[in-house]
Design a protein around this motif. Sequence first.
Motif: not given
Length: 162
Positions: A53-59, A61-64
Amino acid sequence: MLEFHLGNIIFQLVVFLILMVLVSKLAARPVLGMMKKRQDYIDEQLKSAEESQKQAQELLEQQRAELKRTREESSQIIEAEKKRAEAQATEIINVAKDRAERLINEAKDEIETERVKAVATLRDEVAHLSLLLASKVLEKEVDRKAHEKAIDDFVKQVGESL
């Protein structure tokens, strides 16, 4: 009624203790080991899910951030292209104005040259006609009426040649 016999109580207590030792050695330890393994597996899965979930959130944010950067870049590119197009349009207009000015100046120069030629031709013609008039006047004796007539004829000839 109820009677308590010490021998029976001790025997039952010994059998109970032996049974407890056997149950703890044969059944409780493996069950507790399995429960411990199960608890460790569940904890590991929860930790893995949290990390995912943390990685998905970071990803996300990176995509945004990448999307925002891409939008900014595209806006800059569009703005730069607009400026380049405006500069190119201005350059084309300036080149057209320069060319039109040059053509106008060339036309004016050509008109002036033609005018100078026409004036020179007219002068030559006037000089020639003056010589003709003078020679005709000298050939005959001129009286006032003949002189006016010669001048009128000369003016008519000059008017016809122009």
